[in-house]
Scaffold this active site. Structure first.
Site, PDB file in Angstrom:
ATOM      1  N   ARG A 124      44.424  -6.373  39.710  1.00  0.00           N
ATOM      2  CA  ARG A 124      43.579  -5.248  40.162  1.00  0.00           C
ATOM      3  C   ARG A 124      44.381  -4.048  40.675  1.00  0.00           C
ATOM      4  NH1 ARG A 124      40.285  -9.442  42.588  1.00  0.00           N
ATOM      5  NH2 ARG A 124      38.687 -10.031  41.087  1.00  0.00           N
ATOM      6  N   LYS A 146      45.982   9.409  35.275  1.00  0.00           N
ATOM      7  CA  LYS A 146      45.108   9.006  34.173  1.00  0.00           C
ATOM      8  C   LYS A 146      45.874   8.020  33.304  1.00  0.00           C
ATOM      9  CE  LYS A 146      41.968  12.856  33.366  1.00  0.00           C
ATOM     10  NZ  LYS A 146      41.584  13.923  32.405  1.00  0.00           N
ATOM     11  N   GLU A 188      51.580  21.782  26.080  1.00  0.00           N
ATOM     12  CA  GLU A 188      50.954  21.473  27.375  1.00  0.00           C
ATOM     13  C   GLU A 188      51.486  22.397  28.476  1.00  0.00           C
ATOM     14  OE1 GLU A 188      48.405  19.438  27.600  1.00  0.00           O
ATOM     15  OE2 GLU A 188      48.694  17.586  26.461  1.00  0.00           O
ATOM     16  N   LYS A 230      49.788  21.139  38.047  1.00  0.00           N
ATOM     17  CA  LYS A 230      49.065  19.874  37.892  1.00  0.00           C
ATOM     18  C   LYS A 230      48.876  19.186  39.236  1.00  0.00           C
ATOM     19  CE  LYS A 230      47.870  16.021  35.292  1.00  0.00           C
ATOM     20  NZ  LYS A 230      47.875  15.327  34.026  1.00  0.00           N
ATOM     21  N   GLU A 240      38.543  13.930  38.460  1.00  0.00           N
ATOM     22  CA  GLU A 240      37.928  14.850  37.492  1.00  0.00           C
ATOM     23  C   GLU A 240      36.420  15.007  37.704  1.00  0.00           C
ATOM     24  OE1 GLU A 240      39.697  14.943  33.522  1.00  0.00           O
ATOM     25  OE2 GLU A 240      37.719  15.433  32.746  1.00  0.00           O
ATOM     26  N   ARG A 244      39.546  19.582  37.597  1.00  0.00           N
ATOM     27  CA  ARG A 244      40.535  18.868  36.763  1.00  0.00           C
ATOM     28  C   ARG A 244      40.178  18.938  35.278  1.00  0.00           C
ATOM     29  NH1 ARG A 244      43.695  13.096  37.658  1.00  0.00           N
ATOM     30  NH2 ARG A 244      44.871  13.256  35.728  1.00  0.00           N
ATOM     31  N   ASN A 248      41.838  20.042  30.385  1.00  0.00           N
ATOM     32  CA  ASN A 248      41.536  19.575  29.032  1.00  0.00           C
ATOM     33  C   ASN A 248      41.270  20.710  28.061  1.00  0.00           C
ATOM     34  OD1 ASN A 248      41.630  16.685  29.336  1.00  0.00           O
ATOM     35  ND2 ASN A 248      39.899  16.927  30.713  1.00  0.00           N
ATOM     36  N   HIS A 251      41.539  19.996  24.416  1.00  0.00           N
ATOM     37  CA  HIS A 251      41.693  18.554  24.209  1.00  0.00           C
ATOM     38  C   HIS A 251      40.519  17.924  23.462  1.00  0.00           C
ATOM     39  CE1 HIS A 251      45.128  19.035  26.742  1.00  0.00           C
ATOM     40  NE2 HIS A 251      45.372  17.741  26.816  1.00  0.00           N
ATOM     41  N   HIS A 255      41.672  15.882  20.523  1.00  0.00           N
ATOM     42  CA  HIS A 255      41.449  14.433  20.446  1.00  0.00           C
ATOM     43  C   HIS A 255      40.668  14.073  19.186  1.00  0.00           C
ATOM     44  CE1 HIS A 255      41.995  13.601  25.064  1.00  0.00           C
ATOM     45  NE2 HIS A 255      43.124  13.833  24.444  1.00  0.00           N
ATOM     46  N   HIS A 273      50.139  14.488  19.646  1.00  0.00           N
ATOM     47  CA  HIS A 273      49.161  14.942  20.639  1.00  0.00           C
ATOM     48  C   HIS A 273      49.321  16.428  21.008  1.00  0.00           C
ATOM     49  CE1 HIS A 273      46.451  14.782  24.052  1.00  0.00           C
ATOM     50  NE2 HIS A 273      47.404  15.278  24.811  1.00  0.00           N
TER      51      HIS A 273
HETATM   52  P1  NAD Z   1      55.175   9.749  22.881  1.00  0.00           P
HETATM   53  O1  NAD Z   1      55.161   8.943  24.084  1.00  0.00           O
HETATM   54  O2  NAD Z   1      54.664   9.150  21.623  1.00  0.00           O
HETATM   55  O3  NAD Z   1      56.681  10.259  22.633  1.00  0.00           O
HETATM   56  C1  NAD Z   1      56.957  11.005  21.475  1.00  0.00           C
HETATM   57  C2  NAD Z   1      58.083  10.375  20.653  1.00  0.00           C
HETATM   58  O4  NAD Z   1      59.319  10.695  21.259  1.00  0.00           O
HETATM   59  C3  NAD Z   1      58.034   8.864  20.570  1.00  0.00           C
HETATM   60  O5  NAD Z   1      58.428   8.468  19.292  1.00  0.00           O
HETATM   61  C4  NAD Z   1      59.090   8.412  21.593  1.00  0.00           C
HETATM   62  O6  NAD Z   1      59.655   7.172  21.270  1.00  0.00           O
HETATM   63  C5  NAD Z   1      60.100   9.510  21.489  1.00  0.00           C
HETATM   64  N1  NAD Z   1      60.885   9.771  22.682  1.00  0.00           N
HETATM   65  C6  NAD Z   1      60.429   9.845  23.948  1.00  0.00           C
HETATM   66  N2  NAD Z   1      61.390  10.258  24.763  1.00  0.00           N
HETATM   67  C7  NAD Z   1      62.499  10.420  24.026  1.00  0.00           C
HETATM   68  C8  NAD Z   1      63.822  10.853  24.304  1.00  0.00           C
HETATM   69  N3  NAD Z   1      64.150  11.262  25.522  1.00  0.00           N
HETATM   70  N4  NAD Z   1      64.706  10.872  23.303  1.00  0.00           N
HETATM   71  C9  NAD Z   1      64.342  10.506  22.052  1.00  0.00           C
HETATM   72  N5  NAD Z   1      63.098  10.129  21.709  1.00  0.00           N
HETATM   73  C10 NAD Z   1      62.190  10.091  22.681  1.00  0.00           C
HETATM   74  O7  NAD Z   1      54.373  11.130  23.049  1.00  0.00           O
HETATM   75  P2  NAD Z   1      54.184  12.153  24.257  1.00  0.00           P
HETATM   76  O8  NAD Z   1      53.991  13.452  23.591  1.00  0.00           O
HETATM   77  O9  NAD Z   1      55.212  11.991  25.296  1.00  0.00           O
HETATM   78  O10 NAD Z   1      52.810  11.691  24.904  1.00  0.00           O
HETATM   79  C11 NAD Z   1      51.599  11.769  24.208  1.00  0.00           C
HETATM   80  C12 NAD Z   1      50.605  10.841  24.863  1.00  0.00           C
HETATM   81  O11 NAD Z   1      50.377  11.269  26.204  1.00  0.00           O
HETATM   82  C13 NAD Z   1      49.269  10.803  24.173  1.00  0.00           C
HETATM   83  O12 NAD Z   1      48.855   9.461  24.038  1.00  0.00           O
HETATM   84  C14 NAD Z   1      48.361  11.527  25.125  1.00  0.00           C
HETATM   85  O13 NAD Z   1      47.025  11.080  25.048  1.00  0.00           O
HETATM   86  C15 NAD Z   1      48.986  11.195  26.446  1.00  0.00           C
HETATM   87  N6  NAD Z   1      48.666  12.139  27.524  1.00  0.00           N
HETATM   88  C16 NAD Z   1      48.211  11.628  28.688  1.00  0.00           C
HETATM   89  C17 NAD Z   1      47.945  12.459  29.748  1.00  0.00           C
HETATM   90  C18 NAD Z   1      47.521  11.889  31.060  1.00  0.00           C
HETATM   91  O14 NAD Z   1      47.122  12.657  31.935  1.00  0.00           O
HETATM   92  N7  NAD Z   1      47.625  10.602  31.260  1.00  0.00           N
HETATM   93  C19 NAD Z   1      48.150  13.839  29.618  1.00  0.00           C
HETATM   94  C20 NAD Z   1      48.608  14.334  28.412  1.00  0.00           C
HETATM   95  C21 NAD Z   1      48.883  13.460  27.368  1.00  0.00           C
HETATM   96  N1  GLY Z   2      45.913  15.857  31.018  1.00  0.00           N
HETATM   97  C1  GLY Z   2      44.646  16.040  31.630  1.00  0.00           C
HETATM   98  C2  GLY Z   2      44.555  15.489  32.995  1.00  0.00           C
HETATM   99  O1  GLY Z   2      45.464  14.890  33.517  1.00  0.00           O
HETATM  100  O2  GLY Z   2      43.537  15.607  33.593  1.00  0.00           O
END
Ligand code: NAD
Ligand code: GLY
Length: 367
Positions: A124, A146, A188, A230, A240, A244, A248, A251, A255, A273
């Site tokens: 949990r 998130k 972003e 942020k 949110e 917040r 998006n 987004h 998405h 993304h």
């Molecule tokens: P990702 O995690 O897929 O990373 C992109 C690629 O880069 C991957 O292939 C990874 O292995 C590689 N990589 C990462 N760091 C590296 C480094 N230092 N050197 C070499 N390769 C590296 O993608 P992302 O763009 O980091 O994240 C996208 C995700 O984040 C999506 O799933 C999206 O929905 C999520 N997201 C979440 C929030 C949130 O608030 N939680 C906000 C925005 C995005």
């Molecule tokens: N990336 C959108 C949020 O964190 O709310």
């Protein structure tokens, strides 16, 4: 070592975001957040070979008593799934992790979202320390709690709010990031300027070449300013309920594109993304103009900056407008079955608009 910049996130679960080069080698900093004697480092197949051994060595040097296991998932959005979530949970079980265990999320947003969700669910809720290694995860996904996985029906539809215990962003890791992923992260960053900070937007217009070239000082500035935005927003609205949602911008469209094209990964051509968000922000701006909320001039400016950063601004060929709209109907912001979108009155003036006319959206998607 260059000075470490720290941004504080307040509220009921306060934590710090440390930003600087070389932080993954700072065992004391990493270990300060391990309350118990179990830790699971979750990473992906691209990041782990580059950094996991160094992080593990630093942690072990600072905390020789720590029982540390590493769990590696395949890289890419297509692996942010319930199946890999189950694998992470089984790794925690295998470790015998107790409630004071810590999950270290070493990677981009995919690893961060998945690890955070596993930490939210194990017993949990246990601590999660985010160690973001992409620009996108440093400026956005590692902050704010998130956590989620995707399902075929849509992005991030299964998840939880679970703030990290700490965020430690080692900016030196950006040197190994593929250029496409650096550009995706810039989408972003630009988003913060677009939703609430025209001065930051203008700074990005001036500095985007330095950022694309990987200039350390420019990147550190962009990351810190983004995190300040942020942090302020999630501190005031962690769940949110209000502002917040502005984070998006683009987004809901983005998405829908991601889900409809099939999540990127395994060498596919699909938009990642940040790229999908870039397209989505332009669509949100164009829709705002269609609805008489804003002129097209600011969207033209946004599109120019995104294009200058090498980002796509148009919907990829082959995605049917009706199918995208159907995806948008499943967005988490919608209420009572109505489309609720983040649009704008112009640069820096994003707003949430409830009950957007679907016919207008469909025309835009078709155009
Ligand atoms: P990702 O995690 O897929 O990373 C992109 C690629 O880069 C991957 O292939 C990874 O292995 C590689 N990589 C990462 N760091 C590296 C480094 N230092 N050197 C070499 N390769 C590296 O993608 P992302 O763009 O980091 O994240 C996208 C995700 O984040 C999506 O799933 C999206 O929905 C999520 N997201 C979440 C929030 C949130 O608030 N939680 C906000 C925005 C995005
Ligand atoms: N990336 C959108 C949020 O964190 O709310």
């Amino acid at each position: 070592m260059t000075a470490v910049r720290t941004v504080h996130v307040g509220g009921s679960h306060p934590y710090a975001i440390d930003i600087g080069p070389g932080l993954l080698g700072d065992g004391a900093r990493l270990a300060a957040h391990a309350r118990g004697c179990h830790a699971l480092m979750l990473s992906d197949s691209q990041v782990a070979p580059l950094y996991a051994d160094a992080v593990a060595a630093a942690l072990r040097a600072a905390r020789p008593d720590l029982e540390l296991a590493t769990h590696v998932i395949p890289a890419g959005e297509s692996h942010k799934t319930l199946a890999t979530f189950t694998g992470a949970i089984e790794a925690l079980a295998g470790l015998g992790a107790t409630r004071d265990a810590t999950v270290y999320a070493l990677g981009g947003g995919v690893v961060g979202d998945l690890a955070g969700f596993a930490a939210a669910c194990w017993m949990r809720g246990i601590d999660c320390v985010q160690l973001p290694t992409t620009l996108l995860s440093m400026v956005d996904s590692s902050v704010g709690g998130k956590t989620a996985v995707d399902i075929p029906q849509g992005k991030n539809l299964v998840g939880a709010f679970h703030p990290p215990r700490a965020v430690i962003a080692d900016t030196a890791t950006l040197r190994t990031l593929p250029p496409r992923e650096l550009r995706a992260g810039l989408a972003e960053v630009i988003k913060y300027g677009a939703i609430r900070d025209p001065q930051f937007f203008a700074w990005l217009e001036r500095e985007h070449a330095a950022l694309l070239a990987g200039d350390d000082a420019a990147l550190a500035e962009a990351i810190a300013r983004s995190c300040e935005h942020k942090a302020g927003i999630v501190e005031r609205d962690p769940l949110e309920k209000g502002e917040r949602a502005l984070l998006n911008l683009g987004h809901t469209f983005g998405h829908a594109i991601e889900a409809e094209q099939g999540y990127s990964g395994g060498g596919s051509e699909a938009l990642v993304h940040g790229e999908a968000v870039a397209v989505g922000m332009v669509l949100a701006g164009r829709l705002s103009a269609r609805l008489g909320m804003a002129s097209d001039a600011d969207t033209d400016r946004l599109e120019r900056l995104l294009q200058a950063c090498g980002l796509p601004t148009r919907i990829p060929a082959g995605l049917a407008p009706e199918a995208l709209l159907a995806r948008m109907r499943l967005d988490k912001k919608n209420l009572a079955g109505r489309l609720r979108l983040v649009l704008w009155h112009g640069l820096g003036q994003a707003v949430v608009v409830p009950d957007v006319d679907e016919a207008q959206v469909l025309e835009l998607l078709a155009g």
